[in-house]
Design an enzyme around this catalytic site. Structure first.
Site, mmCIF file in Angstrom:
data_model
loop_
_atom_site.group_PDB
_atom_site.id
_atom_site.type_symbol
_atom_site.label_atom_id
_atom_site.label_comp_id
_atom_site.label_asym_id
_atom_site.label_seq_id
_atom_site.Cartn_x
_atom_site.Cartn_y
_atom_site.Cartn_z
ATOM 1 N N GLY A 86 2.272 -4.035 -7.242
ATOM 2 C CA GLY A 86 0.729 -3.932 -6.864
ATOM 3 C C GLY A 86 0.254 -5.124 -7.966
ATOM 4 N N LEU A 87 -1.177 -5.173 -8.110
ATOM 5 C CA LEU A 87 -2.201 -5.239 -9.643
ATOM 6 C C LEU A 87 -1.872 -6.950 -9.356
ATOM 7 C CD1 LEU A 87 -0.974 -3.497 -12.029
ATOM 8 C CD2 LEU A 87 -3.294 -3.171 -10.716
ATOM 9 N N CYS A 88 -2.191 -7.191 -7.616
ATOM 10 C CA CYS A 88 -2.223 -9.815 -7.497
ATOM 11 C C CYS A 88 -3.400 -8.997 -6.358
ATOM 12 C CB CYS A 88 -1.199 -9.596 -7.004
ATOM 13 S SG CYS A 88 0.098 -8.241 -6.195
ATOM 14 N N GLY A 89 -4.637 -8.263 -6.568
ATOM 15 C CA GLY A 89 -5.458 -8.561 -5.651
ATOM 16 C C GLY A 89 -5.202 -8.282 -4.507
ATOM 17 N N PHE A 91 -3.901 -10.132 -1.746
ATOM 18 C CA PHE A 91 -1.947 -10.910 -1.996
ATOM 19 C C PHE A 91 -1.070 -9.825 -0.982
ATOM 20 C CE2 PHE A 91 2.634 -10.734 -1.839
ATOM 21 C CZ PHE A 91 2.525 -12.274 -1.370
#
Length: 293
Positions: A86-89, A91
């Protein structure tokens, strides 16, 4: 008002978080450069190869190609391409929202009949299906650990074999196409059957093709290779998009941490000033009391 120790702890926590987001941004930027180079080199070849095969498929000539045969669409397979982390907005959520939209729209009746199937590439897609109690017919979550043509071709061959057996009548890939570091475009791309080229209005559709080295070679070798390349290109696009989205998300997170630090430090200074003022007032009051005695 919060005491000084609480505010100081929050400042230290935000500083630590900001250091982490800065590091993650730098790592994503480094990975993005490599991923961007790969998709930039692959895209022209893949697009030209697909265009040639679509033109041949739409030429009207009878070809002994099981991957170009169109059937009544009753069973559909959606290949969901997401990231493993995760941690990709937004996406991953753009892909999952598209799936929900299709289940409530274009493929509603197919889904209600239990004929909408899924194949996942990326852990987040598998988690989405599990949370929503949807069937996962094939799981290739390890492809992004070592993204190469050989491993992707095995996944593509699995889909091609299932289509040839009649397990599915239509296969689509849902993934994020890389445009630049800050922009990813959600794509819903037909994988099988091979899409025919869309002719422009008034164009001459009567073409004669000569095949080199042979028509049989194109049907048995080049067409399967083209399909595998199409899936590989989609994964390269998604991989570059993921790193771009993560770099952008971490950049925004770093900026937000900086804004929060300004507010916390202002609160800390105000709290400290208020504490000092209170101490001065108490000392003054005590001195006045002693003088009065």
């Amino acid at each position: 008002m919060a005491n000084l120790k609480e505010v100081k702890n929050r400042i230290n926590s935000v500083v630590s978080t900001q250091q982490i987001t800065k590091a993650m941004k730098m790592v994503a930027a480094a990975k993005l450069k490599r991923a961007q180079d790969r998709i930039t080199m692959m895209r022209p070849y893949s697009q030209k190869l697909s265009a040639i095969l679509q033109n041949v498929s739409g030429s009207g000539e009878e070809m002994n190609n099981p991957y170009a045969k169109e059937r009544t669409v009753e069973k559909v397979l959606l290949i969901l391409v997401t990231s493993d982390k995760g941690l990709c907005g937004a996406f991953n959520s753009t892909v999952t929202r598209k799936v929900k939209s299709l289940m409530e729209g274009d493929y509603k009746s197919i889904a209600e009949n239990g004929n909408l199937h899924f194949m996942t590439i990326g852990k987040k897609a598998a988690d989405f299906l599990k949370r929503n109690k949807l069937p996962n017919n094939a799981d290739f979550i390890d492809l992004f650990n070592r993204l190469n043509y050989e491993d992707v071709s095995e996944a593509a061959q699995f889909v091609m074999d299932e289509y040839e057996k009649g397990t599915y009548d239509k296969v689509e890939i849902i993934y994020n196409e890389f445009k630049n570091a800050a922009t990813q475009i959600l794509n819903q791309e037909q994988f099988l059957p091979i899409a025919k080229a869309e002719n422009e209005s008034g164009a001459d559709t009567d073409h004669a093709y000569s095949y080199e080295p042979s028509r049989d070679y194109i049907e048995k070798e080049l067409i399967p290779t083209s399909l595998k390349t199409q899936l590989f290109k989609a994964l390269l696009d998604s991989n570059a998009s993921e790193h771009g989205a993560r770099m952008t998300a971490m950049d925004k997170a770093t900026d937000n941490a900086g804004d929060l630090l300004k507010e916390l430090r202002l609160t800390y200074n105000r709290t400290r000033q208020a504490a000092i003022t209170t101490e001065i007032l108490e000392i003054t009051a005590g001195a006045e009391a002693l003088a009065a005695e």
